[in-house]
Motif scaffolding. Structure first.
Motif, mmCIF file in Angstrom:
data_model
loop_
_atom_site.group_PDB
_atom_site.id
_atom_site.type_symbol
_atom_site.label_atom_id
_atom_site.label_comp_id
_atom_site.label_asym_id
_atom_site.label_seq_id
_atom_site.Cartn_x
_atom_site.Cartn_y
_atom_site.Cartn_z
ATOM 1 N N ARG A 167 12.668 -7.204 -8.268
ATOM 2 C CA ARG A 167 12.801 -8.659 -8.256
ATOM 3 C C ARG A 167 11.479 -9.409 -8.341
ATOM 4 O O ARG A 167 11.458 -10.567 -8.752
ATOM 5 N N TYR A 168 10.390 -8.743 -7.915
ATOM 6 C CA TYR A 168 9.119 -9.454 -7.825
ATOM 7 C C TYR A 168 7.969 -8.607 -8.382
ATOM 8 O O TYR A 168 8.058 -7.378 -8.396
ATOM 9 N N PRO A 169 6.851 -9.256 -8.788
ATOM 10 C CA PRO A 169 5.641 -8.508 -9.100
ATOM 11 C C PRO A 169 5.073 -7.902 -7.803
ATOM 12 O O PRO A 169 4.862 -8.633 -6.828
ATOM 13 N N VAL A 170 4.869 -6.603 -7.788
ATOM 14 C CA VAL A 170 4.347 -5.915 -6.608
ATOM 15 C C VAL A 170 3.078 -5.161 -7.006
ATOM 16 O O VAL A 170 3.120 -4.288 -7.883
ATOM 17 N N TRP A 171 1.976 -5.495 -6.369
ATOM 18 C CA TRP A 171 0.686 -4.830 -6.621
ATOM 19 C C TRP A 171 0.408 -3.884 -5.453
ATOM 20 O O TRP A 171 0.326 -4.303 -4.305
ATOM 21 N N MET A 172 0.284 -2.580 -5.767
ATOM 22 C CA MET A 172 0.127 -1.564 -4.733
ATOM 23 C C MET A 172 -1.283 -0.990 -4.711
ATOM 24 O O MET A 172 -1.828 -0.607 -5.755
ATOM 25 N N SER A 173 -1.860 -0.892 -3.530
ATOM 26 C CA SER A 173 -3.137 -0.198 -3.377
ATOM 27 C C SER A 173 -2.872 1.249 -2.991
ATOM 28 O O SER A 173 -1.814 1.600 -2.482
ATOM 29 N N ASP A 174 -3.861 2.090 -3.269
ATOM 30 C CA ASP A 174 -3.797 3.518 -2.927
ATOM 31 C C ASP A 174 -5.219 3.921 -2.583
ATOM 32 O O ASP A 174 -6.050 4.126 -3.474
ATOM 33 N N ILE A 175 -5.522 4.005 -1.295
ATOM 34 C CA ILE A 175 -6.920 4.069 -0.852
ATOM 35 C C ILE A 175 -7.168 5.238 0.091
ATOM 36 O O ILE A 175 -6.547 5.334 1.157
ATOM 37 N N VAL A 176 -8.086 6.115 -0.283
ATOM 38 C CA VAL A 176 -8.544 7.167 0.624
ATOM 39 C C VAL A 176 -10.069 7.227 0.650
ATOM 40 O O VAL A 176 -10.642 8.083 1.322
ATOM 41 N N ASN A 209 0.841 -1.192 0.000
ATOM 42 C CA ASN A 209 0.000 0.000 0.000
ATOM 43 C C ASN A 209 0.878 1.244 0.000
ATOM 44 O O ASN A 209 1.892 1.299 0.703
ATOM 45 N N LYS A 210 0.479 2.232 -0.788
ATOM 46 C CA LYS A 210 1.269 3.450 -0.950
ATOM 47 C C LYS A 210 1.530 4.147 0.382
ATOM 48 O O LYS A 210 2.647 4.609 0.655
ATOM 49 N N GLU A 211 0.522 4.232 1.234
ATOM 50 C CA GLU A 211 0.655 4.961 2.497
ATOM 51 C C GLU A 211 1.381 4.151 3.557
ATOM 52 O O GLU A 211 2.236 4.665 4.267
ATOM 53 N N GLU A 212 1.059 2.892 3.665
ATOM 54 C CA GLU A 212 1.550 2.095 4.792
ATOM 55 C C GLU A 212 2.964 1.560 4.599
ATOM 56 O O GLU A 212 3.634 1.201 5.571
ATOM 57 N N ASN A 213 3.421 1.477 3.362
ATOM 58 C CA ASN A 213 4.766 0.985 3.107
ATOM 59 C C ASN A 213 5.691 2.118 2.669
ATOM 60 O O ASN A 213 5.239 3.235 2.456
ATOM 61 N N TYR A 214 6.974 1.835 2.570
ATOM 62 C CA TYR A 214 7.936 2.894 2.251
ATOM 63 C C TYR A 214 8.490 2.709 0.839
ATOM 64 O O TYR A 214 8.751 1.602 0.391
ATOM 65 N N GLN A 215 8.612 3.838 0.145
ATOM 66 C CA GLN A 215 8.916 3.821 -1.284
ATOM 67 C C GLN A 215 10.228 3.117 -1.595
ATOM 68 O O GLN A 215 10.319 2.348 -2.555
ATOM 69 N N GLU A 216 11.254 3.377 -0.805
ATOM 70 C CA GLU A 216 12.560 2.767 -1.068
ATOM 71 C C GLU A 216 12.469 1.244 -1.033
ATOM 72 O O GLU A 216 13.021 0.549 -1.896
#
Length: 260
Positions: free
Chosen positions: A101-110, A86-93
Protein backbone atom coordinates in the motif's frame (compact mmCIF):
# COMPACT_ATOMS: atom_id res chain seq x y z
CA UNK A 1 9.88 21.90 -13.39
CA UNK A 2 10.87 19.89 -10.31
CA UNK A 3 9.73 16.29 -10.28
CA UNK A 4 7.01 15.45 -7.76
CA UNK A 5 8.69 12.16 -6.88
CA UNK A 6 11.98 10.31 -7.23
CA UNK A 7 12.99 6.71 -7.68
CA UNK A 8 15.60 5.30 -5.33
CA UNK A 9 16.74 1.95 -3.94
CA UNK A 10 16.81 0.92 -0.32
CA UNK A 11 19.59 -1.05 1.41
CA UNK A 12 17.88 -4.33 0.56
CA UNK A 13 18.00 -3.47 -3.14
CA UNK A 14 14.30 -2.75 -3.64
CA UNK A 15 13.09 0.13 -5.76
CA UNK A 16 11.17 2.79 -3.84
CA UNK A 17 9.33 5.74 -5.38
CA UNK A 18 9.29 8.62 -2.90
CA UNK A 19 7.21 11.79 -3.34
CA UNK A 20 8.61 15.20 -2.47
CA UNK A 21 8.09 16.35 1.13
CA UNK A 22 6.74 12.96 2.21
CA UNK A 23 4.64 12.34 5.30
CA UNK A 24 6.87 9.81 7.08
CA UNK A 25 6.24 6.95 9.47
CA UNK A 26 9.35 5.54 11.16
CA UNK A 27 9.36 1.94 12.38
CA UNK A 28 12.80 2.07 14.03
CA UNK A 29 13.83 4.06 17.15
CA UNK A 30 17.35 4.98 16.00
CA UNK A 31 16.07 6.11 12.61
CA UNK A 32 13.27 8.11 14.24
CA UNK A 33 15.86 10.06 16.22
CA UNK A 34 17.79 10.61 13.00
CA UNK A 35 14.75 12.09 11.26
CA UNK A 36 14.28 14.57 14.08
CA UNK A 37 17.97 15.49 14.09
CA UNK A 38 17.75 16.13 10.35
CA UNK A 39 15.03 18.70 11.05
CA UNK A 40 12.14 16.69 9.62
CA UNK A 41 9.85 17.13 12.64
CA UNK A 42 6.88 18.40 10.63
CA UNK A 43 7.02 15.47 8.20
CA UNK A 44 7.17 12.75 10.87
CA UNK A 45 3.61 11.43 10.97
CA UNK A 46 3.94 8.34 13.18
CA UNK A 47 6.45 6.38 15.28
CA UNK A 48 6.59 3.15 17.29
CA UNK A 49 6.09 2.89 21.03
CA UNK A 50 9.82 2.17 21.35
CA UNK A 51 10.83 5.46 19.72
CA UNK A 52 11.95 7.42 22.78
CA UNK A 53 14.37 10.06 21.45
CA UNK A 54 14.17 13.01 21.37
CA UNK A 55 11.89 12.64 24.36
CA UNK A 56 10.38 16.13 24.25
CA UNK A 57 9.32 15.86 20.61
CA UNK A 58 8.68 12.19 19.90
CA UNK A 59 5.89 12.02 22.47
CA UNK A 60 3.86 14.42 20.33
CA UNK A 61 3.66 11.91 17.47
CA UNK A 62 1.01 9.20 16.99
CA UNK A 63 2.02 5.65 17.95
CA UNK A 64 1.59 3.01 15.26
CA UNK A 65 2.34 0.00 17.47
CA UNK A 66 5.65 -1.74 18.11
CA UNK A 67 8.57 -2.58 15.87
CA UNK A 68 7.30 -6.14 15.41
CA UNK A 69 3.57 -5.55 15.67
CA UNK A 70 2.12 -2.73 13.59
CA UNK A 71 -1.31 -1.20 13.97
CA UNK A 72 -2.32 -1.12 10.34
CA UNK A 73 -5.56 0.73 11.09
CA UNK A 74 -3.63 3.61 12.64
CA UNK A 75 -1.12 3.65 9.79
CA UNK A 76 -3.97 3.84 7.26
CA UNK A 77 -5.50 6.77 9.13
CA UNK A 78 -2.17 8.63 9.05
CA UNK A 79 -1.84 8.22 5.25
CA UNK A 80 1.96 8.15 5.04
CA UNK A 81 3.82 8.88 1.80
CA UNK A 82 6.92 7.03 3.04
CA UNK A 83 7.58 4.37 5.67
CA UNK A 84 11.13 3.79 6.90
CA UNK A 85 11.99 0.43 8.46
CA UNK A 86 14.85 -1.98 9.08
CA UNK A 87 15.39 -5.60 8.06
CA UNK A 88 16.43 -6.75 11.54
CA UNK A 89 14.18 -4.69 13.77
CA UNK A 90 10.92 -5.15 11.88
CA UNK A 91 9.05 -8.28 10.82
CA UNK A 92 8.82 -9.46 7.23
CA UNK A 93 5.09 -10.22 7.21
CA UNK A 94 4.23 -6.73 8.43
CA UNK A 95 6.62 -5.05 6.01
CA UNK A 96 5.21 -7.05 3.12
CA UNK A 97 1.69 -5.92 4.00
CA UNK A 98 2.79 -2.28 4.21
CA UNK A 99 4.60 -2.50 0.88
CA UNK A 100 1.34 -3.47 -0.80
CA UNK A 101 0.00 0.00 0.00
CA UNK A 102 2.86 2.40 0.67
CA UNK A 103 6.45 3.20 -0.38
CA UNK A 104 8.65 1.44 2.20
CA UNK A 105 12.39 2.17 2.42
CA UNK A 106 14.29 -0.52 4.35
CA UNK A 107 17.73 -0.26 5.91
CA UNK A 108 20.01 -3.26 6.41
CA UNK A 109 22.91 -2.36 8.69
CA UNK A 110 25.69 -4.39 10.27
CA UNK A 111 28.60 -1.96 9.77
CA UNK A 112 29.51 1.67 10.34
CA UNK A 113 29.80 2.14 6.57
CA UNK A 114 26.24 0.91 6.06
CA UNK A 115 25.03 3.16 8.90
CA UNK A 116 26.50 6.28 7.30
CA UNK A 117 25.19 5.20 3.88
CA UNK A 118 21.72 4.96 5.43
CA UNK A 119 22.06 8.46 6.87
CA UNK A 120 23.09 9.87 3.49
CA UNK A 121 20.28 8.03 1.71
CA UNK A 122 17.62 9.26 4.11
CA UNK A 123 18.94 12.78 3.64
CA UNK A 124 18.76 12.41 -0.12
CA UNK A 125 15.16 11.19 -0.29
CA UNK A 126 13.95 13.85 2.16
CA UNK A 127 15.77 16.83 0.61
CA UNK A 128 18.12 17.45 3.52
CA UNK A 129 21.13 15.96 1.79
CA UNK A 130 23.68 18.56 2.90
CA UNK A 131 22.75 18.16 6.57
CA UNK A 132 22.78 14.36 6.35
CA UNK A 133 26.14 14.28 4.56
CA UNK A 134 27.66 16.54 7.19
CA UNK A 135 26.32 14.32 9.96
CA UNK A 136 27.72 11.19 8.29
CA UNK A 137 31.09 12.89 7.79
CA UNK A 138 31.18 14.01 11.43
CA UNK A 139 30.39 10.47 12.61
CA UNK A 140 33.13 8.95 10.47
CA UNK A 141 35.53 11.63 11.65
CA UNK A 142 34.77 10.89 15.30
CA UNK A 143 35.60 7.21 14.81
CA UNK A 144 39.10 8.20 13.73
CA UNK A 145 39.67 9.22 17.36
CA UNK A 146 38.49 5.97 18.93
CA UNK A 147 40.72 4.44 21.59
CA UNK A 148 41.20 0.70 21.44
CA UNK A 149 40.80 -1.18 24.70
CA UNK A 150 42.73 -4.29 25.66
CA UNK A 151 41.86 -7.28 23.47
CA UNK A 152 39.67 -9.13 25.95
CA UNK A 153 37.42 -12.08 25.12
CA UNK A 154 34.00 -10.52 25.49
CA UNK A 155 30.38 -11.62 25.63
CA UNK A 156 27.80 -8.92 25.01
CA UNK A 157 24.43 -9.96 26.47
CA UNK A 158 21.19 -8.54 25.10
CA UNK A 159 18.74 -10.83 26.93
CA UNK A 160 18.28 -13.31 29.74
CA UNK A 161 15.80 -16.18 30.08
CA UNK A 162 17.03 -17.29 27.64
CA UNK A 163 20.55 -15.89 27.66
CA UNK A 164 21.23 -14.22 24.30
CA UNK A 165 24.39 -12.52 23.07
CA UNK A 166 25.48 -10.53 20.03
CA UNK A 167 27.31 -12.73 17.55
CA UNK A 168 28.70 -12.29 14.07
CA UNK A 169 26.77 -10.29 11.47
CA UNK A 170 25.52 -7.66 13.92
CA UNK A 171 26.19 -3.95 14.30
CA UNK A 172 27.11 -4.59 17.93
CA UNK A 173 29.85 -6.97 16.81
CA UNK A 174 31.38 -4.23 14.66
CA UNK A 175 31.33 -1.79 17.58
CA UNK A 176 33.06 -4.37 19.80
CA UNK A 177 35.74 -4.85 17.16
CA UNK A 178 36.24 -1.12 16.70
CA UNK A 179 37.04 -0.65 20.37
CA UNK A 180 39.49 -3.53 20.28
CA UNK A 181 37.51 -6.26 21.98
CA UNK A 182 37.34 -9.89 20.84
CA UNK A 183 33.80 -11.16 20.53
CA UNK A 184 33.83 -14.63 22.11
CA UNK A 185 30.62 -15.41 20.19
CA UNK A 186 31.89 -14.28 16.78
CA UNK A 187 31.70 -17.89 15.52
CA UNK A 188 27.93 -17.76 16.08
CA UNK A 189 25.55 -15.86 13.82
CA UNK A 190 23.31 -12.97 14.79
CA UNK A 191 21.84 -13.30 18.32
CA UNK A 192 22.36 -16.88 19.51
CA UNK A 193 20.89 -18.33 22.68
CA UNK A 194 23.51 -19.71 25.08
CA UNK A 195 23.12 -22.39 27.70
CA UNK A 196 24.84 -21.76 31.02
CA UNK A 197 27.38 -24.47 30.18
CA UNK A 198 28.20 -22.71 26.90
CA UNK A 199 28.82 -19.42 28.67
CA UNK A 200 31.40 -21.13 30.86
CA UNK A 201 32.99 -22.87 27.88
CA UNK A 202 33.45 -19.57 26.06
CA UNK A 203 35.41 -18.35 29.11
CA UNK A 204 34.91 -14.59 28.68
CA UNK A 205 37.28 -12.16 30.35
CA UNK A 206 34.71 -9.38 30.00
CA UNK A 207 30.91 -9.54 30.13
CA UNK A 208 28.93 -6.53 28.94
CA UNK A 209 25.26 -6.36 29.93
CA UNK A 210 23.31 -4.13 27.57
CA UNK A 211 20.74 -1.71 28.92
CA UNK A 212 18.51 -2.69 25.99
CA UNK A 213 16.56 -4.53 24.69
CA UNK A 214 16.63 -6.35 28.03
CA UNK A 215 16.99 -3.70 30.76
CA UNK A 216 20.07 -5.06 32.49
CA UNK A 217 21.00 -3.10 35.62
CA UNK A 218 23.65 -3.22 38.31
CA UNK A 219 21.58 -5.76 40.26
CA UNK A 220 22.19 -8.33 37.50
CA UNK A 221 25.98 -8.20 37.76
CA UNK A 222 26.20 -10.65 40.65
CA UNK A 223 24.37 -13.36 38.69
CA UNK A 224 26.90 -13.18 35.87
CA UNK A 225 29.81 -13.06 38.28
CA UNK A 226 28.56 -16.36 39.70
CA UNK A 227 28.47 -17.79 36.15
CA UNK A 228 31.96 -16.51 35.26
CA UNK A 229 33.92 -15.70 38.45
CA UNK A 230 36.99 -14.58 36.51
CA UNK A 231 35.18 -12.14 34.25
CA UNK A 232 34.85 -8.39 34.63
CA UNK A 233 31.09 -7.71 34.41
CA UNK A 234 29.71 -4.28 33.51
CA UNK A 235 26.41 -2.75 32.47
CA UNK A 236 26.74 -0.63 29.33
CA UNK A 237 24.54 1.77 27.37
CA UNK A 238 22.95 -0.40 24.70
CA UNK A 239 21.97 2.59 22.59
CA UNK A 240 25.62 3.47 22.08
CA UNK A 241 26.43 -0.02 20.85
CA UNK A 242 23.36 -0.69 18.72
CA UNK A 243 21.75 2.57 17.53
CA UNK A 244 23.02 3.32 14.03
CA UNK A 245 21.56 6.78 13.44
CA UNK A 246 22.58 10.20 14.68
CA UNK A 247 23.29 8.81 18.18
CA UNK A 248 26.53 7.49 16.70
CA UNK A 249 27.87 11.03 16.93
CA UNK A 250 28.30 10.53 20.68
CA UNK A 251 29.35 6.89 20.60
CA UNK A 252 33.12 7.38 20.44
CA UNK A 253 33.22 9.67 23.49
CA UNK A 254 31.20 7.04 25.35
CA UNK A 255 33.41 4.15 24.22
CA UNK A 256 36.55 6.10 25.14
CA UNK A 257 35.17 6.71 28.64
CA UNK A 258 34.62 3.03 29.42
CA UNK A 259 36.94 1.37 31.93
CA UNK A 260 37.22 -2.10 30.48
Amino acid sequence: MQSVSRTTYDQMGFEVIVPRNPRIISLVPSQTELLFDLGLDDQITGVTKFCIHPADRVKQKPIIGGTKKFRFDVIDELRPDLIIGNKEENYQEGITQLKSRYPVWMSDIVSLREATEMIRSIGNITDVEAKANQLADDILGSFENIKRHDSKRTLYFIWQNPYMVAGNGTFINEMLQRIGLINAAVHLERYPELRISQIGELDPELILLSSEPYPFKEKHIETFMDLCPNANVQVVDGEMFSWYGSRLLGAVDYFNSLKL
